[in-house]
Design a protein around this motif. Structure first.
Motif, PDB file in Angstrom:
ATOM      1  N   ASP A  38       0.896  -1.184  -0.114  1.00  0.00           N
ATOM      2  CA  ASP A  38      -0.035   0.128   0.033  1.00  0.00           C
ATOM      3  C   ASP A  38       0.888   1.353   0.048  1.00  0.00           C
ATOM      4  N   SER A  39       1.098   1.926  -0.958  1.00  0.00           N
ATOM      5  CA  SER A  39       1.731   3.189  -1.258  1.00  0.00           C
ATOM      6  C   SER A  39       1.624   4.126  -0.117  1.00  0.00           C
ATOM      7  N   ARG A  40       0.255   4.314   0.539  1.00  0.00           N
ATOM      8  CA  ARG A  40       0.061   5.213   1.457  1.00  0.00           C
ATOM      9  C   ARG A  40       0.812   4.732   3.020  1.00  0.00           C
ATOM     10  N   PHE A  48       8.507  -1.106  -1.093  1.00  0.00           N
ATOM     11  CA  PHE A  48       7.192  -0.920  -1.603  1.00  0.00           C
ATOM     12  C   PHE A  48       7.103  -2.020  -2.864  1.00  0.00           C
ATOM     13  N   PHE A  49       6.084  -2.887  -2.778  1.00  0.00           N
ATOM     14  CA  PHE A  49       5.769  -3.961  -3.965  1.00  0.00           C
ATOM     15  C   PHE A  49       4.627  -3.607  -4.690  1.00  0.00           C
ATOM     16  N   ALA A  50       4.782  -3.197  -6.080  1.00  0.00           N
ATOM     17  CA  ALA A  50       3.949  -2.611  -6.941  1.00  0.00           C
ATOM     18  C   ALA A  50       3.434  -3.857  -7.624  1.00  0.00           C
ATOM     19  N   LEU A  51       2.080  -4.397  -7.180  1.00  0.00           N
ATOM     20  CA  LEU A  51       1.423  -5.481  -7.524  1.00  0.00           C
ATOM     21  C   LEU A  51       0.311  -5.188  -8.466  1.00  0.00           C
ATOM     22  N   ARG A  52       0.050  -5.996  -9.434  1.00  0.00           N
ATOM     23  CA  ARG A  52      -1.054  -5.938 -10.448  1.00  0.00           C
ATOM     24  C   ARG A  52      -1.981  -6.698  -9.986  1.00  0.00           C
ATOM     25  N   GLY A  53      -3.189  -5.841  -9.427  1.00  0.00           N
ATOM     26  CA  GLY A  53      -4.401  -6.400  -8.744  1.00  0.00           C
ATOM     27  C   GLY A  53      -5.477  -6.680  -9.832  1.00  0.00           C
ATOM     28  N   GLY A  58      -0.668  -1.615  -8.922  1.00  0.00           N
ATOM     29  CA  GLY A  58       0.325  -0.861  -7.861  1.00  0.00           C
ATOM     30  C   GLY A  58       1.399   0.021  -8.749  1.00  0.00           C
ATOM     31  N   HIS A  59       1.751  -0.229 -10.064  1.00  0.00           N
ATOM     32  CA  HIS A  59       2.788   0.296 -10.598  1.00  0.00           C
ATOM     33  C   HIS A  59       2.377   1.714 -10.658  1.00  0.00           C
ATOM     34  N   GLN A  60       1.067   2.118 -10.697  1.00  0.00           N
ATOM     35  CA  GLN A  60       0.594   3.533 -10.800  1.00  0.00           C
ATOM     36  C   GLN A  60       0.928   4.271  -9.334  1.00  0.00           C
ATOM     37  N   PHE A  61       1.311   3.635  -8.529  1.00  0.00           N
ATOM     38  CA  PHE A  61       1.619   4.259  -7.387  1.00  0.00           C
ATOM     39  C   PHE A  61       3.055   4.402  -6.862  1.00  0.00           C
ATOM     40  N   ILE A  62       3.797   3.799  -7.732  1.00  0.00           N
ATOM     41  CA  ILE A  62       5.146   3.663  -7.297  1.00  0.00           C
ATOM     42  C   ILE A  62       5.873   5.196  -7.067  1.00  0.00           C
ATOM     43  N   GLY A  63       5.413   6.215  -7.851  1.00  0.00           N
ATOM     44  CA  GLY A  63       5.760   7.542  -7.495  1.00  0.00           C
ATOM     45  C   GLY A  63       5.296   8.108  -6.173  1.00  0.00           C
ATOM     46  N   LYS A  64       4.172   7.600  -5.760  1.00  0.00           N
ATOM     47  CA  LYS A  64       3.771   8.114  -4.648  1.00  0.00           C
ATOM     48  C   LYS A  64       4.329   7.682  -3.310  1.00  0.00           C
ATOM     49  N   ALA A  65       4.758   6.234  -3.579  1.00  0.00           N
ATOM     50  CA  ALA A  65       5.571   5.452  -2.492  1.00  0.00           C
ATOM     51  C   ALA A  65       6.754   6.115  -2.407  1.00  0.00           C
ATOM     52  N   VAL A  66       7.554   6.527  -3.587  1.00  0.00           N
ATOM     53  CA  VAL A  66       8.662   7.167  -3.644  1.00  0.00           C
ATOM     54  C   VAL A  66       8.700   8.578  -2.814  1.00  0.00           C
TER      55      VAL A  66
END
Length: 496
Positions: A38-40, A48-53, A58-66
């Motif tokens: 969860d990027s939040r 952070f693990f970018a999972l395709r659900g 989750g790849h769409q939220f990599i920037g937020k996690a960073v």
């Protein structure tokens, strides 16, 4: 909750031991203090693990996690811009990598427990619960991960999924180790196998209960569903046991490629564990198990199979057969699994059951038919969930009407569907000869009250589909709803 002795921290390099890394940008010598999908929840020291659900990538939220400070990103596709302060690890499957890394992060807790997984369409919760009760009664401290609840010894932790995600799962197992548990028993859903939630775990044994029509909304085809269940047995190590129901037509398929020691249980043929039904009544089951005649408190042939599975697994874990049977004879089932709730004046025999598949509903109604008296009517309240496998809706209604004297078709968890549309699809399956046997009452509370109102003295009212659940899910909102409490309310209102 039982705390961990310390917050784990590891070098990224140590967490990647079992991961097939396709590409890496940045150092593997960074400290990882937290894992999240969860990027939040990302912060300094987070991987952070970018999972395709199913609903989001989750790849769409990599920037937020960073932006929130994540120092490590595990992904299947690298973002266009890479931060020099972040280590990016590209893998073929982020969920699989997360399973291995979560197990390493928490010190491979499953290797420090005798972990037994239970899979199959029906019976998982009952078998896991009985295993936990049995080993607790035998003096062990044991953990449990089930649809109903998670437990660390006697401590109860609410469950949100049949099988938690790999991070949460390993954290719970690590807490069991910290609490000095020796055994753990868990349901293994088909979703969890495909989604790698159990990847990286070390099992001491696996149990297969049965396989019927379910979850095709997720798996697409029945063949995919079979492969998902079989995938669990394919991953078992040679040191484990694989115990299967030989009477299920797909039981032996589960053992085809497993490295584990193979064992079977059966009521109809030769098997490692052999059972024979002597009597099935409202007072319970009388079975012969490996030559021992035993009276059990559980009711129904389906529970006879559950008991054989538990007995077989316990003996494969080294417990004495006679002692296992003695304890099992006094145990009750899991909440909401063929749970009797008799009205105060004993005018109605209520039964609440989680049966939400055609096979489960047929099993329950067949069991009731076996134990009912000739003067007792069976009135079944049943619905079908929204945004799930629609193919079973007409089948559920057909079974309820054919195998009951009266049926009340209602809603279950409609989710984002119109309950009336679900009911129309259910009614389409009712045979013309049964057209006069059912009512449609969209409101579930009113449906349960209606069933009780039309019941004659001593009739049996089966409320099927939700079992232990304590909510109704409508348009994205969960509101409090417990079939057992609503049944009691109806008794009080109608003075039954």
């Amino acid at each position: 909750m039982t705390p961990l002795t310390s917050t784990p921290q590891h070098q990224l390099r140590d967490l990647l031991t079992d991961v097939n890394v396709l590409e890496q940008h940045g150092s593997a010598d960074v400290l990882v203090a937290n894992l999240t999908l969860d990027s939040r929840q990302a912060a300094a020291g987070t991987a952070f693990f970018a999972l395709r659900g199913v609903q989001a990538d989750g790849h769409q939220f990599i920037g937020k996690a960073v932006d929130l400070g994540a120092g490590v990103v595990v992904c299947e596709e690298l973002p266009a811009e890479l931060s020099e302060q972040v280590t990016y690890v590209r893998v073929a499957d982020s969920a699989e990598a997360m399973g291995h890394m979560a197990a390493a992060f928490y010190g491979h807790p499953s290797k420090q427990l005798k972990l037994v997984g239970v899979t199959g369409t029906n019976g998982k919760t009952t078998v896991a619960t009985l295993m936990h009760k049995l080993f607790t009664a035998r003096g062990y401290k044991a953990g449990m991960l089930s649809t109903v609840q998670n437990q660390i010894g006697e401590e109860v932790i609410p469950a949100t999924h049949t099988t938690p995600d790999a991070i949460r799962l390993n954290e719970l197992l690590a807490r069991m180790v910290a609490a000095r548990c020796t055994h753990a028993f868990m349901e293994v859903s088909s979703h969890s196998v495909v989604q790698h939630r159990v990847t990286g775990l070390h099992f001491a044994g696996g149990i297969f209960t049965n396989l019927t029509h379910d979850h095709l909304d997720y798996h697409g085809t029945f063949d995919n569903y079979i492969k998902a269940k079989k995938g669990f047995f394919d991953m078992l190590p040679a040191s484990a046991f694989a115990l299967t129901n030989a009477d299920d037509k797909r039981g032996m398929v589960m053992l085809q490629n497993t490295r584990a020691s193979k064992a079977t249980y059966s009521m109809r043929s030769l098997a490692t564990v052999r059972g024979r039904l002597i009597e099935n009544s409202v007072e319970g089951l009388q079975l012969e198990v490996d030559g021992h005649e035993v009276q059990f408190r559980l009711i129904g042939v389906f529970n006879a199979y559950n008991l054989l599975a538990v007995y077989g697994a316990a003996t494969l874990l080294g417990e004495e057969p006679e002692e296992v049977l003695t304890v099992l004879s006094g145990l009750t089932s899991a909440p909401g699994r063929f749970e009797p709730i008799v009205s105060p004046r004993k005018r109605v025999v209520g039964i609440v059951d989680y049966a939400h598949t055609p096979d489960a509903l047929e099993n329950v109604l067949t069991t009731i038919a076996e134990i009912r008296r000739p003067d007792q009517q069976v009135i079944t309240v049943v619905g079908c969930g929204g945004n799930r496998d629609a193919a079973k809706r007409p089948v559920m209604a057909e079974l309820a009407c054919r195998l009951s004297d009266r049926a009340v078709l209602t809603s279950d968890n409609p989710r984002f569907e119109d309950p009336n549309e679900i009911l129309k699809q259910m009614q389409a399956g009712v045979r013309p000869t049964d057209a006069g046997k059912y009512l449609t009452v969209p409101d579930r509370r009113e449906a349960i009250k209606t069933a009780c109102a039309i019941a004659r003295p001593n009739d049996i009212v089966l409320v099927a589909g939700k079992g232990h659940e304590i909510y109704q899910e409508i348009q994205g909102q969960r509101t409090a709803f417990d079939d057992r409490e609503v049944l009691r309310e109806a008794y009080e209102l109608l003075s039954l």
